[in-house]
Design an enzyme around this catalytic site. Structure first.
Site, short mmCIF file in Angstrom:
data_model
loop_
_atom_site.label_atom_id
_atom_site.label_comp_id
_atom_site.label_asym_id
_atom_site.label_seq_id
_atom_site.Cartn_x
_atom_site.Cartn_y
_atom_site.Cartn_z
N PHE A 149 0.82 -1.22 0.00
CA PHE A 149 0.00 0.00 0.00
C PHE A 149 0.85 1.26 0.00
O PHE A 149 0.37 2.33 -0.40
CB PHE A 149 -0.93 0.01 1.24
CG PHE A 149 -0.24 0.46 2.50
CD1 PHE A 149 -0.12 1.81 2.80
CD2 PHE A 149 0.33 -0.45 3.39
CE1 PHE A 149 0.55 2.23 3.95
CE2 PHE A 149 0.99 -0.04 4.53
CZ PHE A 149 1.10 1.31 4.81
N GLU A 176 -4.99 -3.80 -1.84
CA GLU A 176 -6.43 -3.53 -1.79
C GLU A 176 -6.74 -2.27 -0.98
O GLU A 176 -7.88 -1.82 -0.94
CB GLU A 176 -7.19 -4.75 -1.26
CG GLU A 176 -6.83 -5.20 0.15
CD GLU A 176 -5.62 -6.15 0.21
OE1 GLU A 176 -4.61 -5.87 -0.47
OE2 GLU A 176 -5.68 -7.14 0.97
N ARG A 177 -5.70 -1.68 -0.34
CA ARG A 177 -5.95 -0.48 0.46
C ARG A 177 -6.04 0.78 -0.43
O ARG A 177 -6.77 1.71 -0.11
CB ARG A 177 -4.82 -0.25 1.45
CG ARG A 177 -4.40 -1.45 2.21
CD ARG A 177 -4.66 -1.31 3.69
NE ARG A 177 -4.31 -2.56 4.36
CZ ARG A 177 -5.14 -3.59 4.49
NH1 ARG A 177 -6.39 -3.53 4.04
NH2 ARG A 177 -4.76 -4.71 5.08
N SER A 226 5.37 -6.99 3.36
CA SER A 226 5.95 -7.36 4.65
C SER A 226 6.71 -8.69 4.55
O SER A 226 6.43 -9.51 3.68
CB SER A 226 4.84 -7.43 5.70
OG SER A 226 3.89 -8.38 5.29
N CYS A 281 9.62 1.80 3.57
CA CYS A 281 10.56 0.72 3.89
C CYS A 281 11.98 1.25 4.03
O CYS A 281 12.85 0.56 4.53
CB CYS A 281 10.52 -0.35 2.81
SG CYS A 281 11.24 0.22 1.28
N GLU A 384 9.28 -4.09 13.10
CA GLU A 384 9.07 -2.96 12.19
C GLU A 384 7.76 -2.29 12.60
O GLU A 384 6.69 -2.89 12.50
CB GLU A 384 8.96 -3.46 10.74
CG GLU A 384 8.75 -2.33 9.75
CD GLU A 384 8.54 -2.81 8.32
OE1 GLU A 384 7.84 -3.82 8.10
OE2 GLU A 384 9.10 -2.18 7.40
#
Ligand code: NAD
Length: 499
Positions: A149, A176-177, A226, A281, A384
């Site tokens: 996302f 999907e976000r 992730s 990230c 994280e």
């Protein structure tokens, strides 16, 4: 309620599965649309379309393919504001940051315009008597990409631009976000002249991902997201005989040496720690000052800068530093982790808990947090967090700081701030992390270099963009040819030197 679509065979296609996910406006906390979640039949239909279209595209010469990308760059610039607005509305990041998201994708598209040069093979003239050997790079066929996302424009472009430049068809399964921008990108590619079926967007969740992983026609899978999902996709895709590259999570350390310019280091940390609400990230989530004097000086510089940060909705334009996090669940998870930091004994120097924004009380905003005296056994260090939370771990000397970055399970990015060239050189050479900044807090390489971490931040052999992308999206074929003399000499039964 607005119902989003897939983009298959050059058209917006409604979902058939009957399953949907809510797409939120993170600034208001409201559901703004619903996105269809594809099942395996819908995915299979897109794969059939891609497989039909791909041979014609592969047979289109590389400079013609590159011209489509040239036109696409012009269209991205034309529609920059429209794309950034749609991106901010679903993701929550600030408007200038959303433009940056499009821009860093666009730069990879520009690089891929060099496909005719990048796809040139190798040729050995006269490898033996009358014998030439040449190798060529051929597309894989149908490739797929699964994206996160946090960069809904950049990461899809990092995948589909090189894939398509190499002559593949590409199926994108975006997050999907925030699924609207990926569909807009596919439309723009067709406006630029891309034939139907070469870039399709199939929305979905695990069901669509599993359909991709098990579809025999799909030759390669790229993933960014992730680490647990990266590991799953890498293992499953490889077991299905596919070429797979997966990029996972991160915990990026910034080492601040005693000789660093503290104002510069503090400015860098604020941008790299809190920009995009920490949902990058390559965000810096751990500051490692070397020596207590350095740590005290750094905290003193950081606190007023952090307290001044402006948190707000993207509609405020340039006037906000960062926006909300992506979902209520992400917000709850960040708040839970902050509480573990307090419970486990870290010192919360800037406390962003209980942050609320007038008029946006239901938005997923989180105030900035700064922890000091964090130790490697704490959950806030190991995990994280992916939120506006910066942890300070004090190291007594350079070796201890280096060891911290090296011992962490993630190895995406790291930085050192110093005036000492020797320390910087030693750090860059020894640290087991993929991308290193020297007085640069977020060292994301430009398009013509490659992007990728080490350790649990990556699964696979080749990086994203740069020359590696052209290796990932092609197969090498090597031809040994002999013309025409000697061809009638009879069969040869043993390998022999070509002399
Ligand atoms: P995520 O792993 O939740 O989702 C990524 C993609 O995987 C999405 O398309 C999602 O639909 C799909 N997915 C989710 N659960 C799945 C499951 N159980 N099975 C199969 N597919 C599934 O990641 P996210 O929250 O969208 O993105 C944030 C993460 O991405 C962070 O960990 C961040 O560090 C990482 N990230 C890494 C890089 C990099 O280059 N290393 C870049 C950007 C983001």
């Amino acid at each position: 309620m607005k119902e989003l679509t897939h983009y298959i065979n050059g058209a917006h296609v409604k979902g058939q599965s009957g399953r949907f996910a809510d797409v939120m406006n993170p600034a208001t906390g409201e559901v703004q649309a619903r996105v269809p979640l594809a099942n395996s039949e819908e995915l299979a239909f897109a794969v059939d379309v891609a497989a039909d279209a791909q041979p014609g595209w592969a047979a289109t010469n590389p400079q013609r393919r590159a011209r489509v990308l040239m036109k696409f760059v012009a269209l991205l610039n034309r529609d920059m504001d429209k794309l950034a607005e749609a991106l901010s509305r679903e993701h929550g990041k600030t408007f200038p940051d959303a433009k940056g998201d499009v821009q860093r994708g666009l730069e990879v598209v520009e690089y891929c315009i060099g496909a005719p040069q990048l796809l040139k093979g190798e040729y050995s003239d006269g490898a033996g008597p009358g014998i030439d050997i040449y190798s060529m790079r051929q597309p894989l066929g149908v490739s797929a990409g699964i994206t996160p996302f946090n960069f809904p424009a950049m990461i899809p472009m990092w995948m589909f631009a090189p894939a398509i430049a190499c002559g593949n068809a590409f199926i994108l399964k975006p997050s999907e976000r925030d699924p609207s921008v990926p569909v807009m990108l596919a439309e723009l590619m067709e406006e630029a002249g891309l034939p139907k079926g070469i870039l399709q967007v199939v929305n979905g969740d695990k069901e669509a991902v599993d359909a991709i992983l098990h579809h025999p026609t799909i030759q390669s899978v790229g993933f960014v997201g992730s680490t647990p999902i990266a590991e799953y996709i890498y293992a499953t895709g490889c077991a299905q005989g596919k070429r797979v590259q997966c990029f996972g999570g991160a915990k990026n350390h910034m080492i601040i040496m005693p000789d660093a310019d503290m104002d510069q280091a503090a400015d860098a940390l604020v941008g790299a720690g809190y920009g995009a609400a920490g949902e990058r990230c390559m965000a810096i989530s751990v500051a490692v000052p070397v020596g207590d004097k350095t740590a005290d000086a750094l905290i003193e510089k950081l606190v007023p800068r952090i307290e001044k940060l402006k948190v707000g909705p993207y509609t405020a334009g340039d006037d906000v530093d960062y926006g909300p996090v992506v979902t209520a669940a992400a917000k709850a998870n960040i708040e839970r982790l902050v509480q573990t930091g307090v419970d486990q004994g870290a010192k919360l120097v800037v406390d962003g808990r209980g942050f609320s924004l007038q008029g946006y009380e239901n938005g997923f905003f989180i105030g900035p947090h700064l922890f000091d005296h964090v130790t490697p056994d704490m959950d806030i260090y190991k995990t994280e967090i992916f939120g506006p939370v910066l942890s300070t771990v004090r190291a007594q000397n350079y070796e201890e700081a280096l060891k911290l970055a090296m011992d962490h399970e993630y190895g995406n990015g790291t930085a050192i701030f110093t005036r000492d060239g020797d320390a910087a050189r030693d750090f860059a050479s020894r640290v087991n992390v993929g991308m290193i900044g020297v007085n640069v807090p977020i060292p994301v390489p430009l398009a013509y270099h490659t992007f990728g971490g080490w350790k649990k931040s990556v699964f696979g052999d080749l990086n994203q963009h740069g020359p590696d992308a052209f290796r990932f999206y092609t197969r090498t074929k090597t031809v040994t040819a002999r013309w025409p003399s000697g061809i009638k000499d009879g069969g040869e039964f043993h390998f022999k030197a070509m002399d």
